[in-house]
Design a protein around this motif. Structure first.
Motif, mmCIF file in Angstrom:
data_model
loop_
_atom_site.group_PDB
_atom_site.id
_atom_site.type_symbol
_atom_site.label_atom_id
_atom_site.label_comp_id
_atom_site.label_asym_id
_atom_site.label_seq_id
_atom_site.Cartn_x
_atom_site.Cartn_y
_atom_site.Cartn_z
ATOM 1 N N TRP A 25 -13.718 7.915 6.443
ATOM 2 C CA TRP A 25 -14.046 7.676 5.047
ATOM 3 C C TRP A 25 -12.818 7.562 4.164
ATOM 4 C CZ3 TRP A 25 -18.534 5.931 3.559
ATOM 5 C CH2 TRP A 25 -19.659 6.179 4.353
ATOM 6 N N VAL A 26 -11.725 8.265 4.510
ATOM 7 C CA VAL A 26 -10.491 8.159 3.723
ATOM 8 C C VAL A 26 -9.932 6.744 3.830
ATOM 9 C CG1 VAL A 26 -8.113 8.949 3.495
ATOM 10 C CG2 VAL A 26 -9.953 10.604 3.923
ATOM 11 N N SER A 27 -9.921 6.206 5.054
ATOM 12 C CA SER A 27 -9.460 4.838 5.257
ATOM 13 C C SER A 27 -10.348 3.849 4.515
ATOM 14 C CB SER A 27 -9.459 4.510 6.757
ATOM 15 O OG SER A 27 -9.160 3.146 6.982
ATOM 16 N N LEU A 28 -11.657 4.051 4.585
ATOM 17 C CA LEU A 28 -12.601 3.180 3.885
ATOM 18 C C LEU A 28 -12.363 3.207 2.383
ATOM 19 C CD1 LEU A 28 -15.159 1.421 3.739
ATOM 20 C CD2 LEU A 28 -16.499 3.544 3.770
ATOM 21 N N ALA A 29 -12.173 4.408 1.831
ATOM 22 C CA ALA A 29 -11.944 4.540 0.391
ATOM 23 C C ALA A 29 -10.639 3.864 -0.021
ATOM 24 C CB ALA A 29 -11.920 6.019 0.005
ATOM 25 N N ALA A 30 -9.596 4.002 0.799
ATOM 26 C CA ALA A 30 -8.306 3.397 0.469
ATOM 27 C C ALA A 30 -8.392 1.878 0.469
ATOM 28 C CB ALA A 30 -7.245 3.865 1.465
ATOM 29 N N LYS A 31 -9.039 1.305 1.487
ATOM 30 C CA LYS A 31 -9.173 -0.146 1.567
ATOM 31 C C LYS A 31 -10.018 -0.679 0.412
ATOM 32 C CE LYS A 31 -10.436 0.202 5.939
ATOM 33 N NZ LYS A 31 -10.837 -0.081 7.337
ATOM 34 N N THR A 32 -11.089 0.026 0.091
ATOM 35 C CA THR A 32 -11.955 -0.398 -1.004
ATOM 36 C C THR A 32 -11.218 -0.317 -2.337
ATOM 37 O OG1 THR A 32 -13.930 0.340 0.196
ATOM 38 C CG2 THR A 32 -14.131 0.061 -2.185
ATOM 39 N N ALA A 33 -10.491 0.774 -2.562
ATOM 40 C CA ALA A 33 -9.756 0.945 -3.822
ATOM 41 C C ALA A 33 -8.687 -0.128 -3.996
ATOM 42 C CB ALA A 33 -9.124 2.337 -3.873
ATOM 43 N N LEU A 34 -7.975 -0.443 -2.922
ATOM 44 C CA LEU A 34 -6.946 -1.478 -3.017
ATOM 45 C C LEU A 34 -7.558 -2.827 -3.369
ATOM 46 C CD1 LEU A 34 -4.522 -0.602 -0.091
ATOM 47 C CD2 LEU A 34 -3.981 -0.668 -2.527
ATOM 48 N N GLY A 35 -8.740 -3.092 -2.827
ATOM 49 C CA GLY A 35 -9.407 -4.337 -3.163
ATOM 50 C C GLY A 35 -9.712 -4.447 -4.643
ATOM 51 N N GLN A 36 -10.057 -3.301 -5.264
ATOM 52 C CA GLN A 36 -10.420 -3.310 -6.684
ATOM 53 C C GLN A 36 -9.215 -3.327 -7.612
ATOM 54 O OE1 GLN A 36 -13.563 -3.949 -6.756
ATOM 55 N NE2 GLN A 36 -13.520 -3.483 -4.569
ATOM 56 N N VAL A 37 -8.065 -2.848 -7.162
ATOM 57 C CA VAL A 37 -6.904 -2.782 -8.052
ATOM 58 C C VAL A 37 -5.858 -3.858 -7.753
ATOM 59 C CG1 VAL A 37 -7.200 -0.299 -8.415
ATOM 60 C CG2 VAL A 37 -5.654 -1.100 -6.622
ATOM 61 N N VAL A 38 -5.996 -4.560 -6.613
ATOM 62 C CA VAL A 38 -5.018 -5.599 -6.273
ATOM 63 C C VAL A 38 -5.702 -6.946 -6.056
ATOM 64 C CG1 VAL A 38 -3.196 -6.333 -4.688
ATOM 65 C CG2 VAL A 38 -3.468 -3.899 -5.227
ATOM 66 N N ASP B 182 -6.673 -8.930 7.235
ATOM 67 C CA ASP B 182 -5.820 -8.678 8.388
ATOM 68 C C ASP B 182 -4.853 -7.538 8.096
ATOM 69 O OD1 ASP B 182 -4.719 -9.564 11.066
ATOM 70 O OD2 ASP B 182 -2.931 -9.838 9.820
ATOM 71 N N ALA B 183 -4.269 -7.542 6.900
ATOM 72 C CA ALA B 183 -3.344 -6.470 6.523
ATOM 73 C C ALA B 183 -4.064 -5.135 6.408
ATOM 74 C CB ALA B 183 -2.665 -6.818 5.199
ATOM 75 N N MET B 184 -5.276 -5.133 5.844
ATOM 76 C CA MET B 184 -6.027 -3.883 5.702
ATOM 77 C C MET B 184 -6.288 -3.239 7.062
ATOM 78 S SD MET B 184 -6.460 -3.217 2.473
ATOM 79 C CE MET B 184 -4.766 -3.821 2.413
ATOM 80 N N PHE B 185 -6.628 -4.050 8.058
ATOM 81 C CA PHE B 185 -6.919 -3.490 9.376
ATOM 82 C C PHE B 185 -5.653 -3.102 10.132
ATOM 83 C CE2 PHE B 185 -11.078 -5.564 8.737
ATOM 84 C CZ PHE B 185 -11.889 -4.490 9.075
ATOM 85 N N ARG B 186 -4.524 -3.710 9.785
ATOM 86 C CA ARG B 186 -3.278 -3.317 10.431
ATOM 87 C C ARG B 186 -2.694 -2.050 9.808
ATOM 88 N NH1 ARG B 186 0.516 -6.265 9.313
ATOM 89 N NH2 ARG B 186 -0.355 -8.031 8.193
ATOM 90 N N ILE B 187 -2.848 -1.907 8.501
ATOM 91 C CA ILE B 187 -2.247 -0.770 7.798
ATOM 92 C C ILE B 187 -3.083 0.494 7.939
ATOM 93 C CG2 ILE B 187 -1.591 0.112 5.522
ATOM 94 C CD1 ILE B 187 -0.942 -2.812 4.757
ATOM 95 N N PHE B 188 -4.403 0.347 7.845
ATOM 96 C CA PHE B 188 -5.287 1.508 7.839
ATOM 97 C C PHE B 188 -6.070 1.607 9.149
ATOM 98 C CE2 PHE B 188 -4.788 0.266 3.376
ATOM 99 C CZ PHE B 188 -4.379 1.474 2.824
#
Length: 245
Positions: free
Chosen positions: A148-161, A137-143
């Motif tokens: 592709w930039v949004s996709l990369a940011a959401k994917t990266a956050l998933g891997q580091v958080v 829910d937060a990923m779709f509200r923030i990004f």
């Protein structure tokens, strides 16, 4: 060349994608099926054959393709009415099933450990299900939803958080279950096992996130992620309990 285990794992995931896209708008369904066809073609088939690839392997696959759209629609309705509760129960059930599968792989005649299964159910119910709900829910509200930039940011956050936190909690629950939990034992477990699990997770969950964020209808993402978490939780349980033994 895509590793064979990843290809085997991708087949049921692609079946779920194909069924879920039946609920998506026509343009999204066309895009998603095009992506599935490209992935299927890496197994040696043609793009034309990919459109009919799911029912061809067996009658079970054909039945799966018929049943999944109805199940997905029912699940979406339940999520719409009680999102956190449904996702929590789904995650708990899948975590318990993953633990059962992990024990079936490794127990070698030993008695079934119901405590392990109950702990995995509680972890999925109390943490993963609710946490995944609020995370996506937060990923779709923030990004923004596209790009592709949004996709990369959401994917990266998933891997580091999100992923690392789940791994550490999973390790802690395993230690507590066996009466071995302490700050020192958790630090030692993270030091010995975390990087291997995280590296595997980057490869696996980046693939899952790509499909989730780019091609799945928003309503179907929790079901898809829970399905994908079954495979991952089997692996995580195997690594965790191998390290404890």
């Amino acid at each position: 060349m895509i590793p064979r285990p990843l290809l085997i794992l991708a087949i049921p995931l692609l079946l779920l994608v194909d069924s879920s896209l039946a609920l998506a708008p026509p343009h999204a369904a066309a895009t998603g099926r095009g992506m599935a066809a490209k992935i299927w073609s890496t197994r040696g088939g043609s793009t034309a054959a990919a459109a009919d690839a799911a029912p061809s392997p067996s009658a079970a696959a054909s039945l799966l393709r018929t049943a999944l759209p109805a199940l997905a629609a029912a699940y979406s309705g339940a999520v719409a009415s009680s999102p956190v509760a449904v996702k929590a129960l789904t995650a708990g059930t899948i975590f318990a099933a993953s633990e059962a599968a992990a024990q079936a792989i490794t127990r070698d005649g030993e008695p079934y450990d119901h405590v392990r299964n109950a702990c995995s159910f509680a972890l999925g119910l109390c943490y993963f299900g609710p946490a995944a709900h609020y995370w996506y829910d937060a990923m779709f509200r923030i990004f923004p939803p596209a790009g592709w930039v949004s996709l990369a940011a959401k994917t990266a956050l998933g891997q580091v958080v999100f992923g690392p936190v789940l791994t550490v909690i999973f390790f802690g629950v395993a230690l507590a279950r066996d009466g071995k939990f302490s700050a020192g034992s958790l630090v030692e477990k993270v030091r010995s096992d975390f990087m291997g699990v995280w590296t595997a997770g980057v490869g696996y969950w980046s693939f899952v996130d790509l499909i989730s964020y780019k091609y799945m209808p928003v309503a179907m993402i929790p079901l898809f992620v829970n399905f994908a978490s079954f495979c991952w939780t089997v692996y995580l349980s195997l690594v965790s309990n191998r390290a404890l033994s």
